[in-house]
Design a protein around this motif. Structure first.
Motif, mmCIF file in Angstrom:
data_model
loop_
_atom_site.group_PDB
_atom_site.id
_atom_site.type_symbol
_atom_site.label_atom_id
_atom_site.label_comp_id
_atom_site.label_asym_id
_atom_site.label_seq_id
_atom_site.Cartn_x
_atom_site.Cartn_y
_atom_site.Cartn_z
ATOM 1 N N PHE A 240 0.884 -1.183 0.000
ATOM 2 C CA PHE A 240 0.000 0.000 0.000
ATOM 3 C C PHE A 240 0.917 1.227 0.000
ATOM 4 N N GLU A 241 1.100 1.779 -1.177
ATOM 5 C CA GLU A 241 2.048 2.894 -1.339
ATOM 6 C C GLU A 241 1.302 4.133 -1.851
ATOM 7 N N LEU A 242 1.689 5.283 -1.330
ATOM 8 C CA LEU A 242 1.139 6.550 -1.816
ATOM 9 C C LEU A 242 2.296 7.421 -2.288
ATOM 10 N N ARG A 243 2.099 8.029 -3.438
ATOM 11 C CA ARG A 243 3.145 8.897 -3.993
ATOM 12 C C ARG A 243 2.506 10.226 -4.418
ATOM 13 N N SER A 244 3.110 11.264 -3.985
ATOM 14 C CA SER A 244 2.570 12.588 -4.305
ATOM 15 C C SER A 244 2.825 12.909 -5.771
ATOM 16 N N ARG A 245 1.826 13.492 -6.367
ATOM 17 C CA ARG A 245 2.021 13.954 -7.752
ATOM 18 C C ARG A 245 2.999 15.136 -7.742
ATOM 19 N N PRO A 246 3.671 15.356 -8.874
ATOM 20 C CA PRO A 246 4.666 16.450 -8.882
ATOM 21 C C PRO A 246 4.087 17.800 -8.481
ATOM 22 N N ASP A 247 2.854 18.020 -8.838
ATOM 23 C CA ASP A 247 2.281 19.321 -8.479
ATOM 24 C C ASP A 247 1.714 19.344 -7.066
ATOM 25 N N SER A 249 -0.896 18.025 -5.861
ATOM 26 C CA SER A 249 -2.347 18.142 -5.725
ATOM 27 C C SER A 249 -3.009 16.851 -5.252
ATOM 28 N N ALA A 250 -2.377 15.763 -5.482
ATOM 29 C CA ALA A 250 -3.026 14.485 -5.157
ATOM 30 C C ALA A 250 -1.971 13.405 -4.915
ATOM 31 N N PHE A 251 -2.459 12.296 -4.376
ATOM 32 C CA PHE A 251 -1.603 11.112 -4.194
ATOM 33 C C PHE A 251 -2.002 10.052 -5.206
ATOM 34 N N THR A 300 -6.035 16.922 -0.497
ATOM 35 C CA THR A 300 -6.755 17.647 0.542
ATOM 36 C C THR A 300 -7.753 16.776 1.281
ATOM 37 N N ARG A 301 -7.846 15.587 0.831
ATOM 38 C CA ARG A 301 -8.899 14.766 1.398
ATOM 39 C C ARG A 301 -8.590 14.265 2.811
ATOM 40 N N GLY A 302 -7.364 14.321 3.265
ATOM 41 C CA GLY A 302 -7.116 13.838 4.615
ATOM 42 C C GLY A 302 -5.663 13.554 4.862
ATOM 43 N N THR A 303 -5.373 13.060 6.050
ATOM 44 C CA THR A 303 -3.997 12.786 6.427
ATOM 45 C C THR A 303 -3.771 11.319 6.784
ATOM 46 N N VAL A 304 -4.851 10.553 6.958
ATOM 47 C CA VAL A 304 -4.716 9.123 7.237
ATOM 48 C C VAL A 304 -5.433 8.357 6.133
ATOM 49 N N TYR A 305 -4.727 7.475 5.492
ATOM 50 C CA TYR A 305 -5.271 6.714 4.386
ATOM 51 C C TYR A 305 -5.228 5.236 4.754
ATOM 52 N N ALA A 306 -6.235 4.541 4.287
ATOM 53 C CA ALA A 306 -6.294 3.116 4.624
ATOM 54 C C ALA A 306 -6.822 2.330 3.435
ATOM 55 N N ALA A 307 -6.369 1.084 3.348
ATOM 56 C CA ALA A 307 -6.907 0.130 2.365
ATOM 57 C C ALA A 307 -7.396 -1.072 3.156
#
Lengths: 620, 293
Positions: A240-247, A249-251, A300-307
């Motif tokens: 479960f990996e999250l990577r920030s987009r270059p701009d 704006s999103a993961f 912007t949707r949050g700081t804790v992500y879960a799968a």
């Protein structure tokens, strides 16, 4: 003693059959005599003593023994001599990884492991010194060598399965480090869902006590279980990996779902941000396959992500969820003490997430994460992360002497993160300070015996220092300078890199970037708070046994970090200890299965068969 | 039996036994061992002084006339002995190595030869449950060849009925004499009635019991179905050392009964085994004075 094929014992029924055959159908040879009238009375008298006669019948005795031995051999007995029985020093290494949360017939494997460990302790000689250690995600000593059985039982009682993957390599190294020599018996109590690490010197007397479905007592060689929790195959989130987009704006999210069952499975994968469902997908995962999916989550949707695998009833629940969290955004507070240094100021001003304060003398009233002393006198009793350039701390590891000109080549220590990518050997140094360096310091670059760049860690002090001023060398003009400064800040690691979102594996050490001396409260996923007052930053937090989000709070800060299992090896419940092969592992496997003795029993049965034939032949 | 009975060695041994018999006879005092079976003819032997009570018919008047002293003639009674050799040919005699019958045949031949040499009437009969056939007693030196042929033709057959056989034999025999019985005596019906019948007819009896060595000390061990060689009756038995000991105890008791009976009825009894050289047995009989009369 256990039997791999207990059905073989049915052959024991042949023993009464043999006795009956001898009783009622004793093979009698014909012997003609001139007259039987003298024999007849003896015969009548003798027929009343059938049983004693049977006992004296050597053939019957040999055949009964042979049938018994053959039956035992067919049952494939395994001599489960308690591996540690008789040893003077015993190390019981208990696998407390996540797979031990599975159960056999409703009994958790961890309970079975505790019972097995109790058995080993109970059978050990009274004077044997026993050490308990865990072989889970963070191997540790549960109780050091002791003869106090009550204490050991008490420690066992408190031992629970963690949410993390096993780390057998570290556990074995720990055992070695604890002074376990070749005479020490090391018993690994496990459910068998692990494989031995390669390239590790196994203790000579290493053996395993496997509990659960794959234990020698329950294992059927003709129908070996596919996994340690028979009938309830496992499905897991393995990544479960999250990577920030270059701009920014999103993961971009990458999640992997594995199916370890022998049949294809349909699972529902749900992605949440701060407990709000933002994606739910039904996936068809083939047997033994891994499905990888990607998604995008607005930043912007949050700081804790879960799968989470929703409604997934399988053998292991802990790997059905994975978490990731964004750390706090606190900048690195750098206090630069200098009479003026264009290069340093320029570098630090553009370095991301740095809050720079430039002063001419040390301001100890203002909190800082890193203090850089640029050719200025250092006050006494400095604490925290300090970079000393061309100056020596009064109570530091370096006692300065004369100033000398460098007329020798610079030798650089390889493989240290601070000098990684830095060509110090090409740097021109005019003057440097000759002095005595505390042997505990680590020299990274030197001119002959004289240190030029070194690091030092004391109780509350982490120091990176040069014995030459920047202004007496051309280092600031070289491309290596920003690399060196970046490496130093990274190595000192005062704060987390800004903007990163992720998780650590269970049992990992989490660096917490909190101001030294300030109380920090860490709330575990189950709500249990832990309080610390760290003296250095980062504060290394190691109690990451549970998966979930840990909240970190202090007076001047707040943050969080996530812990997930997401470990394909741990989620794979196949009994690899039995199927692996080769090298030292084979030795281990032999011990795991106990000592098979059916060959000896079969040989003995053959010998008795031969003896039976010899006796028969001699009588005929 | 036929092929080995008359071999050269056997005949040489018979000759030695014959010489031995003569030597023994010559050493015996005159007048002793006179048989009770007196013949018709008298042969002058010597003179002696008249004793009161002597038969006047034997006074020699010629000598009285010349010497005026009374002498009586002394005669030796010419023995007219009939020797009846009865050989047991029942199937039980077929046991042993050599067989008991072969051994009995040699004994019978040897004793018959000696008897013929002693000018006795010698008859030979084979018996099992009755007298099978007989070689009638004849007093003739050449009769020895008939005896040999007869003995050589004997074959084991039938079941022993010792009492009936001897009773019949005692009744049909006109001229009783010395009965030499060669048998194993293994007859569940017993032997005493038969022997008594012979004694009643005033037979002198020599009883030679021939046993096989394996009958004296059985060597087979283990579970066996024992089959009677004559009747083919069976009995099952685990032959163990203690079983053998019990058998030998019973056999000893059986022999003891025979010895006691023979002693009390003045019967010459000799027990031998087929492993003992037959000439030793015959010699033993000669030492006892048999055929010396």
């Amino acid at each position: 003693l256990s039997f791999a094929n207990p059905l073989g014992l049915l052959l024991l029924l042949s023993v009464p059959a043999i006795v009956l055959l001898h009783l009622f159908r004793q093979e009698r040879r014909r012997q003609e005599v001139s007259s039987i009238y003298l024999w007849r009375e003896i015969s009548d008298q003798h027929s009343r003593r059938v049983r004693p006669r049977l006992l004296r019948n050597l053939n019957l005795l040999l055949q009964v023994i042979m049938a018994t031995l053959a039956s035992l051999a067919l049952a494939q007995p395994v001599l489960q001599t308690d591996p540690a029985a008789g040893a003077e020093e015993i190390v019981i290494l208990i696998d407390d990884s996540a797979s031990m949360q599975t159960d056999s017939d409703g009994v958790p494997h961890m309970d079975l492991a505790r019972n097995r460990a109790r058995e080993i302790i109970g059978r050990a000689p009274r004077n044997a010194r026993i050490l308990l250690a865990s072989a889970g995600p963070r191997p540790s000593v549960i109780e050091t060598f002791t003869v106090d059985r009550t204490l050991l039982y008490e420690r066992l009682r408190t031992l629970e399965a963690t949410d993390g993957a096993n780390n057998l390599r570290a556990a074995l190294n720990l055992v070695r480090g604890l002074g376990a020599d070749d005479e020490t018996d090391v018993v690994l109590v496990t459910d068998g869902a692990l494989s031995m690490p390669r390239n590790v010197a196994l203790p000579r007397n290493l053996s395993t006590a496997v509990v659960g479905e794959t234990s020698p007592a329950r294992r059927d060689s003709s129908d070996a279980p596919a996994d340690i929790a028979v009938g309830r195959a496992n499905r897991a989130i393995t990544s479960f990996e999250l990577r920030s987009r270059p701009d920014g704006s999103a993961f971009e999210v990458l999640a992997a779902v594995a199916n370890y069952a022998s049949e294809a499975a349909e699972v529902v994968l749900e992605l949440t941000a701060d407990e709000e469902v933002i994606s739910s997908r039904t996936l068809e995962v083939a047997a033994g396959e891994e499905r990888i999916i990607t998604a995008t989550i607005p930043r912007t949707r949050g700081t804790v992500y879960a799968a989470e695998l929703v409604g997934n009833e399988d053998a292991l629940a802990v790997d059905d969820r994975a978490f990731a969290a964004a750390s706090g955004d606190r900048p690195v507070r750098v206090q630069l003490v200098t009479a003026g240094n264009l290069f340093l100021e320029s570098f630090l001003s553009v370095y991301p997430n740095v809050q720079l304060t430039t002063v001419e003398s040390v301001d100890q009233t203002t909190a800082f994460d890193v203090l850089i002393l640029d050719e200025v006198p250092a006050p006494a009793r400095l604490r925290g992360n300090v970079v000393a350039l061309g100056t020596a701390l009064p109570d530091g590891p370096f006692t300065p002497g004369r100033t000398a000109e460098l007329d020798r080549t610079i030798t650089v220590r390889d493989a240290h993160p601070i000098v990684d990518g830095v060509r110090l050997d090409q740097v021109q140094v005019g003057e440097y300070i000759v002095g005595d360096l505390n042997p505990r310091a680590s020299v990274l670059a030197s001119a002959g015996e004289d240190p030029l760049l070194y690091t030092y860690r004391a109780n509350d002090l982490t120091l990176v220092a040069t014995t030459f001023p920047l202004t007496r060398s051309d280092i600031a003009l070289r491309g290596s300078f920003p690399v060196l400064m970046h490496n130093i800040l990274e190595w000192l690691a005062p704060v987390a890199p800004s903007g990163e979102v992720g998780y650590v594996e269970v049992g990992s050490v989490v660096p917490l970037y909190v101001p030294p001396g300030e109380e920090v409260v860490i709330v575990q996923p189950d709500g249990t708070p832990r309080r610390y007052t760290p003296r250095t930053s980062p504060f290394e937090f190691s109690r990451t046994e549970q998966i979930g989000v840990y909240q970190v709070r202090g007076e001047s800060f707040a943050g969080r970090f996530a812990v997930s299992l997401a470990n394909a090896q741990e989620s794979n419940l196949s009994p690899r200890l039995q199927t692996a092969a080769g090298g030292a592992e084979a030795t281990l496997l032999e011990e795991t299965a106990g000592t098979p003795i059916w060959q000896w029993l079969a040989l003995a049965a053959l010998l008795f068969l031969a003896a039976d034939w010899v006796v028969w032949a001699r009588r005929h | 039996v036929a092929t080995t009975l008359l071999d050269e060695e056997f005949l040489r041994k018979l000759e030695q036994l014959s010489l031995l018999a003569r030597k023994i006879r010559s050493g015996v005092s005159r007048g002793e061992n006179i048989s009770i079976h007196r013949g018709a003819s008298l042969e002058f032997s010597d003179y002696r002084l008249y004793q009161p009570g002597d038969d006047f018919r034997y006074l020699d008047w010629n000598i009285y006339s010349r010497l005026n002293r009374l002498f009586v003639k002394v005669f030796t009674a010419e023995e007219n002995l009939t020797v009846h050799i009865l050989v047991d040919t029942s199937r039980s005699m077929a046991f042993g190595n050599p067989t008991k019958l072969w051994y009995a045949g040699r004994l019978a031949a040897a004793l018959g030869y000696l008897a013929v040499n002693n000018l006795d009437r010698v008859g030979v009969s084979a018996f099992a449950d009755g007298i099978e056939h007989s070689l009638q007693p004849v007093r003739q030196t050449s009769h020895v060849f008939s005896i040999f042929d007869y003995i050589a033709s004997l074959k084991p057959s039938g079941v022993t009925d010792f009492n009936r056989t001897l009773r019949d034999y005692s009744l049909r025999t006109k001229r009783p004499g010395l009965a030499i019985l060669i048998t194993d005596l293994l007859d569940p019906g017993g032997y005493t009635e038969g022997l008594r019948a012979l004694l009643y007819r005033r037979f002198d009896i020599m009883l030679i019991q021939v046993m096989d060595e394996d009958e004296l000390s059985p060597r087979f061990k283990g579970p066996f179905r024992l089959i009677d060689g004559e009747t083919e009756d069976e009995t099952e038995l685990n032959v163990e050392p203690e079983t053998v000991a019990e058998y030998q105890r019973r056999l000893g008791a059986f022999f003891g009964e025979i010895e006691e009976f023979c002693l009390s009825h003045d019967i010459e009894y000799l027990r031998t085994s087929n492993r003992i050289p037959f000439e030793d047995v015959v010699f033993s009989y000669l030492r006892r004075g048999v055929f010396v009369h």
